[in-house]
Design an enzyme around this catalytic site. Structure first.
Site, short mmCIF file in Angstrom:
data_model
loop_
_atom_site.label_atom_id
_atom_site.label_comp_id
_atom_site.label_asym_id
_atom_site.label_seq_id
_atom_site.Cartn_x
_atom_site.Cartn_y
_atom_site.Cartn_z
N THR A 1 0.81 -1.25 0.00
CA THR A 1 0.00 0.12 0.00
C THR A 1 0.98 1.26 0.06
OG1 THR A 1 -0.19 -0.31 2.30
CG2 THR A 1 -1.97 -0.89 1.17
N LEU B 1 5.77 0.61 11.63
CA LEU B 1 4.73 1.13 10.92
C LEU B 1 4.27 0.46 9.53
CD1 LEU B 1 6.37 4.72 11.49
CD2 LEU B 1 4.88 3.54 13.02
N TYR C 1 -7.30 -6.61 10.93
CA TYR C 1 -6.66 -5.74 11.49
C TYR C 1 -6.77 -5.42 12.90
CZ TYR C 1 -4.77 -0.82 11.27
OH TYR C 1 -4.10 0.26 11.50
#
Ligand code: UDP
Length: 317
Positions: A40, A81, A153
């Protein structure tokens, strides 16, 4: 603040928030090593950092499979991250999300132990699920549907938090955990699917604004530069337990659409669509813990932040 002798490894560096975090530390003179597999993240962000900062090194890799050989590299900080975070990703790449937050995070934690580097796990407000406590405080355990469409998620991040705390308790890792609330700003992908890129791009093109449900659900939007300051504040703190980070100014989705139409002078009309399953009804961070322990204060308001974001999207049109 001098980071000239520090090396910071940023997993997911070509992503929206991590790209801004990388730039923050590059400007402070740190050596930043960025990792990304571009699932992404964008090549544009990686190239922008490479072009502008000689102290940036980029390595294309997937941290699920393992990490590059860092045996001869000093690493002081490791920032975890690397995770897709938009609800449209949850249906498209659920396995990758589950794996990067489990296997990927474990690889980073092992490296942190080996290098004696300080480790930061970027968790999320999604660990609170559809919260029954409002605003959300860190001590709230959450209300997550473990078998719902967002679970890849939500549960993966809950696992990543557990993994991080257990590496701290049992393997001596020096860890920090942040729970990031809704964030927006320049360099978000226009097709990211999240509410702010959708609404701004629709408003700029005078297209219908796609409000899901009646729009009464709320979110609290933090401009990315404020978020980066919060991340830095937590990284420099001494507290290993989770911190909410974000901006507590809360807006309904309908109000957000109306404000953006006005702010951007758009002729768009609001059109309602079905509300996605398990869409959290209310979300606002209680940031009193962060504010009591650090000097963090969000400073970029809705109008200023949205204008800056719209300016960025205009450059793509
Ligand atoms: N949303 C919307 N229209 C859109 C995109 C999102 O009404 O085009 C709503 C979505 O249903 C949710 C809120 O905006 O209630 C925030 O969604 P987003 O995908 O940005 O992230 P979330 O906070 O749900 O993770």
């Amino acid at each position: 603040m001098d980071f000239k002798n520090s090396t910071i490894l940023i997993a997911g560096a070509a992503g929206f928030v991590p790209g801004h975090v990388a730039e923050f530390y590059l400007r402070l003179g740190a050596n930043v090593i960025g990792l990304d597999n571009f699932i992404t993240g964008t090549r544009t962000t990686a190239e922008l950092l490479q072009t502008n900062y000689p102290n940036f090194t980029f390595i294309e890799c997937d941290i699920i499979d393992g990490l590059p050989d860092f045996s001869n590299t000093k690493i002081d900080y490791i920032l975890s991250l690397a995770s897709p975070a938009s609800p449209i990703d949850f249906a498209k790449i659920p396995m990758e999300i589950l794996r990067v937050n489990s296997e990927g995070t474990r690889h980073l934690l092992d490296l942190a132990v080996e290098k004696k580097a300080r480790f930061l796990e970027a968790s999320t407000s999604e660990v609170y699920g559809d919260p029954e406590v409002h605003p959300q405080v860190e001590s709230y355990f959450g209300n997550v549907n473990t078998v719902g469409p967002r679970s890849c998620y939500d549960e993966a991040k809950r696992y990543a938090e557990a993994l991080t705390m257990n590496y701290h308790w049992h393997k001596g890792a020096d860890t920090r955990i942040i729970r990031i609330f809704n964030t927006y700003g320049p360099r978000m992908r226009p097709d990211d699917g999240r509410v702010i890129p959708n609404f701004i791009n629709q408003a700029l093109r005078d297209e219908d604004i796609t409000v899901y449900g009646d729009g009464s659900q709320t979110r609290s939007f933090c401009f990315v530069s404020d978020l980066v300051n919060a991340i830095h504040a937590v990284l420099m703190s001494d507290d290993h337990t989770p911190f909410n980070i974000g901006n507590p100014d809360e807006y309904s989705v309908l109000e957000t659409a109306e404000l953006l139409i006005k702010l951007l002078g758009s002729n768009s009309k609001i059109k309602h669509f079905d509300l996605p399953e398990d869409d959290p009804k209310r979300r606002r961070p209680d940031i009193s813990k962060l504010q009591s322990q650090t000097d963090y204060r969000p400073v970029v308001g809705f109008e200023e932040g949205m204008r800056l974001t719209a300016e960025f999207f205009k450059t793509l049109h």
